[in-house]
Write an enzyme that holds these catalytic residues in place. Sequence first.
Site, PDB file in Angstrom:
ATOM      1  N   THR A   1      67.201  82.858  24.683  1.00  0.00           N
ATOM      2  CA  THR A   1      67.841  83.621  23.616  1.00  0.00           C
ATOM      3  C   THR A   1      67.071  83.488  22.311  1.00  0.00           C
ATOM      4  OG1 THR A   1      69.783  83.598  22.175  1.00  0.00           O
ATOM      5  CG2 THR A   1      69.369  81.600  23.397  1.00  0.00           C
ATOM      6  N   ASP A   2      67.177  84.497  21.456  1.00  0.00           N
ATOM      7  CA  ASP A   2      66.554  84.398  20.126  1.00  0.00           C
ATOM      8  C   ASP A   2      67.241  83.336  19.266  1.00  0.00           C
ATOM      9  OD1 ASP A   2      68.943  85.721  19.606  1.00  0.00           O
ATOM     10  OD2 ASP A   2      68.041  87.364  18.465  1.00  0.00           O
ATOM     11  N   GLU A   3      68.434  82.888  19.712  1.00  0.00           N
ATOM     12  CA  GLU A   3      69.162  81.907  18.895  1.00  0.00           C
ATOM     13  C   GLU A   3      68.432  80.566  18.832  1.00  0.00           C
ATOM     14  OE1 GLU A   3      73.447  81.950  19.262  1.00  0.00           O
ATOM     15  OE2 GLU A   3      73.422  84.005  19.984  1.00  0.00           O
TER      16      GLU A   3
ATOM     17  N   LYS B   1      70.168  75.731  24.803  1.00  0.00           N
ATOM     18  CA  LYS B   1      69.195  76.715  25.319  1.00  0.00           C
ATOM     19  C   LYS B   1      67.769  76.304  24.912  1.00  0.00           C
ATOM     20  CE  LYS B   1      69.896  80.111  27.255  1.00  0.00           C
ATOM     21  NZ  LYS B   1      69.999  80.379  28.708  1.00  0.00           N
TER      22      LYS B   1
ATOM     23  N   TYR C   1      75.372  75.590  21.494  1.00  0.00           N
ATOM     24  CA  TYR C   1      74.845  76.577  22.463  1.00  0.00           C
ATOM     25  C   TYR C   1      73.340  76.732  22.289  1.00  0.00           C
ATOM     26  CZ  TYR C   1      73.422  81.189  24.183  1.00  0.00           C
ATOM     27  OH  TYR C   1      72.729  82.226  24.779  1.00  0.00           O
TER      28      TYR C   1
END
Length: 340
Positions: free
Chosen positions: A126-128, A158, A154
């Site tokens: 994810t870009d997060e 990741k 989260y």
Amino acid sequence: MSKFLITGGAGFIGGNFLHIMVNNYPEDQYVCIDALTYAGNIETLEPIMNKNNFKFIHENICNREAIFKIFEEEHFDYVINFAAESHVDRSIENPGIFLNTNILGTQTLMDACRKYGIKRYHQVSTDEVYGDLPLDRPDLFFTEDTPINTSSPYSASKASADLLVQAYHRTFGLPITISRCSNNYGPYHFPEKLIPLIIKKALANEQLPIYGNGQNVRDWLHVYDHCTAIDLIVRKGKNGEVYNIGGHNEKTNLEVVKTILKELGKPESLITYVKDRAGHDLRYAIDPSKLMNELGWKPKYTFETGIGPTIQWNLENQKWINNILSGEYIRFMNDNYKNK
Ligand code: NAD
Ligand code: TYD
């Protein structure tokens, strides 16, 4: 003929991926492993369940013994790991399960890949993992070289998995790729996430909870475009590389909600500002030029062309949505919005 293991295929993105690939590549075999957590719904796989090139296995990616046995029996060529705990708000409520599934589950899969051999392990990230960008610097975007700088349990889980995937590549020579996509929307989106939540609540004329002032920016990509990008990266991407996926569709949360209200013919008076999410990331924005220039990927949808069909899907699939609204869903909704 190649054999693919798709983990988390009963969820939003993995389910869309399987629908597309099982139909587009009838010569390939697709095996889905999913633990069917609150976010996994076997009904999502109904349209492909009886296809000759598809098989479903109900299993947890953290169950080492069971996963190794499946690898021993199936002989996978490619492994694409979609399985994850994916909801930021739930990671604030209970971080532990995120570390188990997102980090240790990834390790289990990669250990099985090492033992039984595969052509490519692909990690759906994810870009997060890049943290957030300031709201007053529209010139800044996440590139593959942006340092990892996480905000939520989260995104930290990741990012940890991504680092582990890169470590397995360097230390053990495991053939890998990683993709980091921006926020997705589209069919089969779990109704706790912003877009399906707003559609569901607006249809019921309920108040629409906007965290903080609604100015946080997300970069929305239709799930179809995420899936075509992953397919391309797995088949043509360079071993060991990270690819960002996004289509330059930045919107504030308020813009997203107002667009949905307009499409549904519902009043903006339904909008309700509630207490902000702890650690709420301000802005995500992907620079997808590596994927576009090196692999020739192009998105099919803009937010403007993708949101209408997504709303239509939600209108036409009330049965799928209503079947999800289980006890666990109701518990989370009550707890998450209680103090907001
Ligand atoms: P989701 O929550 O809708 O689905 C996750 C699926 O994984 C569910 O079917 C669930 O049952 C399954 N699962 C969870 N824990 C498991 C376990 N221990 N073993 C086996 N299966 C398990 O998530 P999603 O939105 O489809 O996201 C899929 C992947 O894409 C995730 O890795 C997520 O981090 C990533 N991603 C999501 C977005 C987004 O906007 N949704 C954007 C970028 C990246
Ligand atoms: P979400 O769909 O949870 O995705 P993510 O947090 O992974 O980006 O949320 C998207 C944006 O919408 C995020 O800025 C938080 C915000 N949001 C609300 O304002 N209200 C809500 O009820 C929810 C679920 C999210």
